[in-house]
Design a protein around this motif. Structure first.
Motif, PDB file in Angstrom:
ATOM      1  N   THR A 218      28.838  -8.744  33.831  1.00  0.00           N
ATOM      2  CA  THR A 218      28.488  -9.702  35.155  1.00  0.00           C
ATOM      3  C   THR A 218      26.807  -9.171  35.363  1.00  0.00           C
ATOM      4  O   THR A 218      26.222  -8.328  34.536  1.00  0.00           O
ATOM      5  CB  THR A 218      29.415  -9.117  36.057  1.00  0.00           C
ATOM      6  OG1 THR A 218      29.070  -7.624  36.466  1.00  0.00           O
ATOM      7  CG2 THR A 218      30.818  -9.223  36.152  1.00  0.00           C
TER       8      THR A 218
ATOM      9  N   SER B  49      25.844 -16.506  40.477  1.00  0.00           N
ATOM     10  CA  SER B  49      27.101 -17.336  40.911  1.00  0.00           C
ATOM     11  C   SER B  49      27.571 -18.516  39.978  1.00  0.00           C
ATOM     12  O   SER B  49      28.704 -18.587  39.853  1.00  0.00           O
ATOM     13  CB  SER B  49      26.756 -18.074  42.358  1.00  0.00           C
ATOM     14  OG  SER B  49      25.362 -18.517  42.381  1.00  0.00           O
TER      15      SER B  49
ATOM     16  N   TYR C 187      35.392  -9.937  37.747  1.00  0.00           N
ATOM     17  CA  TYR C 187      34.864 -11.217  38.224  1.00  0.00           C
ATOM     18  C   TYR C 187      34.743 -11.718  39.625  1.00  0.00           C
ATOM     19  O   TYR C 187      33.875 -12.483  40.180  1.00  0.00           O
ATOM     20  CB  TYR C 187      35.801 -12.466  37.467  1.00  0.00           C
ATOM     21  CG  TYR C 187      35.745 -12.483  35.847  1.00  0.00           C
ATOM     22  CD1 TYR C 187      34.564 -11.813  35.346  1.00  0.00           C
ATOM     23  CD2 TYR C 187      36.844 -12.814  35.160  1.00  0.00           C
ATOM     24  CE1 TYR C 187      34.657 -11.674  34.040  1.00  0.00           C
ATOM     25  CE2 TYR C 187      36.835 -12.659  33.952  1.00  0.00           C
ATOM     26  CZ  TYR C 187      35.875 -12.020  32.922  1.00  0.00           C
ATOM     27  OH  TYR C 187      35.687 -12.030  31.814  1.00  0.00           O
ATOM     28  N   LEU C 188      35.667 -11.225  40.214  1.00  0.00           N
ATOM     29  CA  LEU C 188      35.474 -11.115  41.788  1.00  0.00           C
ATOM     30  C   LEU C 188      34.230 -10.534  42.377  1.00  0.00           C
ATOM     31  O   LEU C 188      33.579 -10.944  43.227  1.00  0.00           O
ATOM     32  CB  LEU C 188      36.774 -10.508  42.665  1.00  0.00           C
ATOM     33  CG  LEU C 188      37.802 -11.451  42.692  1.00  0.00           C
ATOM     34  CD1 LEU C 188      39.051 -10.764  43.185  1.00  0.00           C
ATOM     35  CD2 LEU C 188      37.663 -12.709  43.048  1.00  0.00           C
TER      36      LEU C 188
ATOM     37  N   GLY D 193      27.009 -12.884  43.398  1.00  0.00           N
ATOM     38  CA  GLY D 193      26.435 -14.196  43.599  1.00  0.00           C
ATOM     39  C   GLY D 193      26.288 -14.588  45.193  1.00  0.00           C
ATOM     40  O   GLY D 193      25.152 -14.977  45.438  1.00  0.00           O
ATOM     41  N   LEU D 194      27.184 -14.419  45.981  1.00  0.00           N
ATOM     42  CA  LEU D 194      27.171 -14.525  47.384  1.00  0.00           C
ATOM     43  C   LEU D 194      26.114 -13.591  48.204  1.00  0.00           C
ATOM     44  O   LEU D 194      25.341 -14.276  48.823  1.00  0.00           O
ATOM     45  CB  LEU D 194      28.734 -14.606  47.875  1.00  0.00           C
ATOM     46  CG  LEU D 194      29.633 -15.270  47.594  1.00  0.00           C
ATOM     47  CD1 LEU D 194      30.886 -15.070  48.277  1.00  0.00           C
ATOM     48  CD2 LEU D 194      29.153 -16.607  48.107  1.00  0.00           C
TER      49      LEU D 194
ATOM     50  N   SER E  20      31.899 -10.064  40.448  1.00  0.00           N
ATOM     51  CA  SER E  20      30.820 -11.101  40.122  1.00  0.00           C
ATOM     52  C   SER E  20      30.303 -12.204  41.030  1.00  0.00           C
ATOM     53  O   SER E  20      29.145 -12.569  41.146  1.00  0.00           O
ATOM     54  CB  SER E  20      30.986 -11.674  38.605  1.00  0.00           C
ATOM     55  OG  SER E  20      30.057 -12.156  38.083  1.00  0.00           O
ATOM     56  N   ALA E  21      31.564 -12.729  41.476  1.00  0.00           N
ATOM     57  CA  ALA E  21      31.205 -13.781  42.645  1.00  0.00           C
ATOM     58  C   ALA E  21      30.446 -13.238  43.924  1.00  0.00           C
ATOM     59  O   ALA E  21      29.835 -13.960  44.608  1.00  0.00           O
ATOM     60  CB  ALA E  21      32.683 -14.353  43.091  1.00  0.00           C
TER      61      ALA E  21
ATOM     62  N   PHE F 240      39.895 -16.138  34.232  1.00  0.00           N
ATOM     63  CA  PHE F 240      39.798 -15.200  35.346  1.00  0.00           C
ATOM     64  C   PHE F 240      40.836 -14.066  35.167  1.00  0.00           C
ATOM     65  O   PHE F 240      40.305 -12.758  35.399  1.00  0.00           O
ATOM     66  CB  PHE F 240      40.187 -16.055  36.663  1.00  0.00           C
ATOM     67  CG  PHE F 240      40.512 -15.202  37.624  1.00  0.00           C
ATOM     68  CD1 PHE F 240      39.319 -14.428  38.506  1.00  0.00           C
ATOM     69  CD2 PHE F 240      41.802 -15.021  38.659  1.00  0.00           C
ATOM     70  CE1 PHE F 240      39.469 -13.776  39.750  1.00  0.00           C
ATOM     71  CE2 PHE F 240      41.611 -14.121  39.612  1.00  0.00           C
ATOM     72  CZ  PHE F 240      40.634 -13.331  40.153  1.00  0.00           C
TER      73      PHE F 240
ATOM     74  N   ILE G 202      35.512 -17.131  36.604  1.00  0.00           N
ATOM     75  CA  ILE G 202      36.740 -17.729  37.230  1.00  0.00           C
ATOM     76  C   ILE G 202      37.180 -18.580  36.784  1.00  0.00           C
ATOM     77  O   ILE G 202      38.352 -18.662  36.653  1.00  0.00           O
ATOM     78  CB  ILE G 202      36.472 -17.534  38.752  1.00  0.00           C
ATOM     79  CG1 ILE G 202      35.919 -16.039  39.228  1.00  0.00           C
ATOM     80  CG2 ILE G 202      37.374 -17.915  39.298  1.00  0.00           C
ATOM     81  CD1 ILE G 202      35.370 -15.946  40.672  1.00  0.00           C
TER      82      ILE G 202
ATOM     83  N   ALA H 175      29.686 -16.471  37.658  1.00  0.00           N
ATOM     84  CA  ALA H 175      30.964 -16.189  37.960  1.00  0.00           C
ATOM     85  C   ALA H 175      31.805 -17.237  38.194  1.00  0.00           C
ATOM     86  O   ALA H 175      32.941 -17.150  37.856  1.00  0.00           O
ATOM     87  CB  ALA H 175      30.630 -15.502  39.789  1.00  0.00           C
ATOM     88  N   LEU H 176      31.199 -18.409  38.487  1.00  0.00           N
ATOM     89  CA  LEU H 176      32.028 -19.686  38.453  1.00  0.00           C
ATOM     90  C   LEU H 176      32.637 -19.909  37.161  1.00  0.00           C
ATOM     91  O   LEU H 176      33.816 -20.172  37.160  1.00  0.00           O
ATOM     92  CB  LEU H 176      30.960 -20.926  38.999  1.00  0.00           C
ATOM     93  CG  LEU H 176      31.152 -21.439  40.443  1.00  0.00           C
ATOM     94  CD1 LEU H 176      30.267 -22.207  40.657  1.00  0.00           C
ATOM     95  CD2 LEU H 176      32.405 -21.831  40.814  1.00  0.00           C
TER      96      LEU H 176
END
Lengths: 147, 121
Positions: free
Chosen positions: A110, A35, A53-54, A60-61, A56-57, A46, A42, A38-39
């Motif tokens: 990622t 995460s 990258y999405l 993280g979640l 990647s986020a 981004f 982004i 990704a932060l």
């Protein structure tokens, strides 16, 4: 097994003890690194590869959810961990394949790129161990023999 | 960031990792010695991080300062978190937690060196 002495713990006492605690630690590390990465991606660039990258986020979640599931344990924790580990397995296989097939959409690494080769392929192995551990703690299991 | 302190941290972490993994393989729970060794490694890492933070204020900074700071926070928190989890887990898996932590720490230090080497004046 209500009479088992408190000093010895069955190998599969609970989802969040034993190997489960090792998994919790490793998932926690990946939750943080995926995460955070990704932060940064982004926040700083981004537009270069929005899809990567999405995803990647999302990774993280998913790792955060798996960590929480393993941490709280029980039926609910197990369900959360099962869901997130399944998404994780699909994700690492999908993103891993896409990152090789379509290098233009995935210019920046990622966690799941090339099946997690940047992380020693741990992201590829981890969901299998996680799912195996969760499967071992399925609630419908018949009562084990007392040792 | 490339000084003898980093090298000492990496070597110490790898030696400890081998020891913890061996103890886990032998089905031993982490004892007092293991927990103290991890705490000492944590202190070594803390000194390394403090030196790196002081280095941020003498002119040149890493190009990715935010990432660098993130890694510094992660690095300093690593050994204490592993120690906390290992204390809750008085089985072979406690040693595995310590072993994994000691394998990841050198990677974190190497990443810090990598990020620190790309600087802006």
């Amino acid at each position: 097994m209500p009479d088992s002495p408190p000093t010895t713990r069955p190998a599969d006492a609970a989802l969040n003890t034993g190997l489960g605690r090792v998994l919790l630690f490793v998932y926690g590390v990946f939750a943080l690194s995926a995460s955070a990465r990704a932060l940064v991606q982004i926040a700083t660039h981004f537009s270069e590869a929005p899809l990567a990258y999405l995803l990647s986020a999302l990774a993280g979640l998913v790792y955060i959810a798996a960590t929480v599931g393993l941490a709280i344990g029980g039926t609910r924790g197990r369900r959360i961990a099962l869901t997130s580990c399944s998404i994780e397995l699909v994700g690492v296989l999908m993103v891993g394949t896409l990152s090789i097939a379509d290098a233009i959409a995935f210019p920046d690494d990622t966690v799941w790129s090339r099946y997690g080769s940047g992380y020693g392929y741990v992201p590829l192995v981890l969901p299998f161990i996680g799912l195996w551990w969760i499967w071992r703690h399925r609630p419908t299991r018949p009562t084990p023999d007392a040792e | 960031m490339n000084g003898p302190l980093s090298v000492a941290t990496i070597v110490a972490a790898l030696v400890l990792a081998a020891w913890f993994l061996l103890r886990a393989a032998l089905n031993r729970a982490p004892g007092r010695a293991e927990l103290i060794a991890t705490a000492v490694l944590g202190v070594l890492v803390a000194v390394l991080v403090i030196v790196a933070v002081i280095g941020l204020f003498d002119g040149s900074r890493p190009q990715e300062t935010a990432t660098f700071a993130g890694y510094l926070i992660t690095t300093i928190a690593f050994a204490p978190v592993a120690l906390y989890l290992a204390k809750m887990e008085p089985t072979r898996w406690g040693n595995l937690i310590l072993g994994v932590a000691c394998l990841v720490l050198p990677v974190l230090v190497l990443r810090l060196q990598q990020i620190a080497s790309v600087t802006v004046a």
